[in-house]
Design an enzyme around this catalytic site. Sequence first.
Site, PDB file in Angstrom:
ATOM      1  N   LYS A 165       3.121 -41.225   3.610  1.00 21.58           N
ATOM      2  CA  LYS A 165       4.398 -41.825   3.216  1.00 21.58           C
ATOM      3  C   LYS A 165       4.277 -42.201   1.746  1.00 21.58           C
ATOM      4  O   LYS A 165       3.748 -43.253   1.383  1.00 21.58           O
ATOM      5  CB  LYS A 165       4.651 -43.076   4.079  1.00 21.58           C
ATOM      6  CG  LYS A 165       5.588 -44.117   3.481  1.00 21.58           C
ATOM      7  CD  LYS A 165       7.033 -43.701   3.509  1.00 21.58           C
ATOM      8  CE  LYS A 165       7.971 -44.759   2.961  1.00 21.58           C
ATOM      9  NZ  LYS A 165       7.948 -44.903   1.490  1.00 21.58           N
TER      10      LYS A 165
ATOM     11  N   CYS B  99      -3.141 -51.519 -10.913  1.00 17.81           N
ATOM     12  CA  CYS B  99      -3.737 -52.725 -10.328  1.00 17.81           C
ATOM     13  C   CYS B  99      -5.079 -53.048 -10.978  1.00 17.81           C
ATOM     14  O   CYS B  99      -5.646 -54.096 -10.680  1.00 17.81           O
ATOM     15  CB  CYS B  99      -3.844 -52.598  -8.817  1.00 17.81           C
ATOM     16  SG  CYS B  99      -4.554 -51.074  -8.323  1.00 17.81           S
TER      17      CYS B  99
HETATM   18  C1  SIN Z   1      -4.010 -48.241  -9.135  1.00 17.94           C
HETATM   19  O1  SIN Z   1      -3.398 -48.846  -9.988  1.00 17.94           O
HETATM   20  O2  SIN Z   1      -3.739 -48.427  -7.933  1.00 17.94           O
HETATM   21  C2  SIN Z   1      -5.088 -47.251  -9.425  1.00 17.94           C
HETATM   22  C3  SIN Z   1      -5.398 -47.091 -10.845  1.00 17.94           C
HETATM   23  C4  SIN Z   1      -6.504 -46.104 -11.078  1.00 17.94           C
HETATM   24  O3  SIN Z   1      -6.864 -45.289 -10.218  1.00 17.94           O
HETATM   25  O4  SIN Z   1      -7.040 -46.163 -12.170  1.00 17.94           O
END
Ligand code: SIN
Length: 487
Positions: free
Chosen positions: A182, A291
């Site tokens: 999803k 993140c």
């Molecule tokens: C993410 O922001 O979820 C992943 C970032 C990354 O793989 O560098």
Amino acid sequence: MKIIISDKDLYKTGAFINGDWVNSDDRSTYSVNNPATGEIIAEVANCGFDETTRAINAAKSAGVEWIKLSVKERASILRKWFELMLDAQEDLAQILTAEQGKPLAEARGEIAYGASFIEWFAEEGKRVYGDIIPPPANDKRVVVIKQPVGVVACITPWNFPNAMLTRKIAPALAAGCTVVCKPANATPLSALAITELASRAGVPRGVINIISGKTSEIGRALTSNPIVRKLTFTGSTPVGKKLTADCANTMKRTSMELGGNAPFIVFDDADLDAAVAGAMICKFRNVGQTCVCANRILVQESIFDEFSARFKRATEALIVGNGVDDGVTIGPLITKKAADDVMAFIDDAVSKGAKVITGGKSSSQGECFIEPTILSSVTEDMRVFQEEIFGPVAPLFSFETEEEAIKMANDTEYGLACYFYSRDIGRIWRVAEGLEYGIVGINEGIISNEMAPFGGVKESGQGREGSKYGLDDYLEIKYLCMGGLET
Ligand code: SIN
């Protein structure tokens, strides 16, 4: 179609169930917008509970044959998929920028990054080793084998619509699992395009299924169905907690890659040019919508003014605009709501005494754009210290001692990525060991690659993606106790 690509068949808007491109049962669709221009770039099948259930059943049936292939056969299909993705890099990047907004150069980088997980796990699938353990009695043998968990549900975010999906599908398929995915409703087109390539590469019908649309119905179908044996999610911590709770009833395995509140610490012995370059990429990559982005920049007091002057110069050189335009380095946020949320962080900080060093406003480029912003005189009671900003706002905090920096860095419920710059080897070990995070960037602002374990501690989730550890999440350990043997 409003996206310019050479291979028109990569523009898909249906759901992909059991190897067929299909409409939703009630033929309803939802709109996908280009966040830079606001224009509608696709109407995508708006699926729900029933379509998801059919996809789960298809994945279960397909698993019977998929697991019978040798690991080398599965690896060669994955390898082919990897090659097709790289061949289509430009088209995939155009699709990604159109639906997500990131500058084309970053989008091309994400396609290569996404493809790298497929290449990596095609090979790692050949190394699913078991164990032979010394037995407790001489007429026994203790053998450990690893087997695929079965049908896996993958729920992925809009900030990396390509790479977050391949980071889940590739290890799942390499391990012998089948998937129902999803993708985020804001960015389904990248997922659908790479699914078309997977099909061309020879991934059999039913092994990969893609559904989007009615998020809560799809989520309910995925979390309640006992056929689904694992759910892997990348997204926010509140949603990750809800999915984990929903999976408990059928005791599914879960992997959760959730929010972060990354500290980026600059000590007084750091190479300042390197620290500024690291902070720029770490803070402003994907307009701060990752993140693992630097969320709080902690700078030792004696170098605070110098760091902040250099960081301001570099930030003011960024170019805000539509990601398809030459030279643009900062695209839009994903929606107007996301932009409003980021402005609320700035307003909160300013109302409590923060100073705007640069930026601080929405950009004239459009409703989803915000000027890259640096704040100083920030304090721990402000939202920018406590919460994930997910936007181009860099709050600069100052500290005096190493102990204080570690304490500030760890003062959060999150524990995904953190960063620090220092050239003192003793300090490097002390700080690296003292930081309560799953990933530590040391004199480095980019930590993501397919060979290293990505994942967090505390409320940033559990499980690891990428690396040799990334397969474990898709494998069950089975112990074979062989008795009655001649000694
Ligand atoms: C993410 O922001 O979820 C992943 C970032 C990354 O793989 O560098």
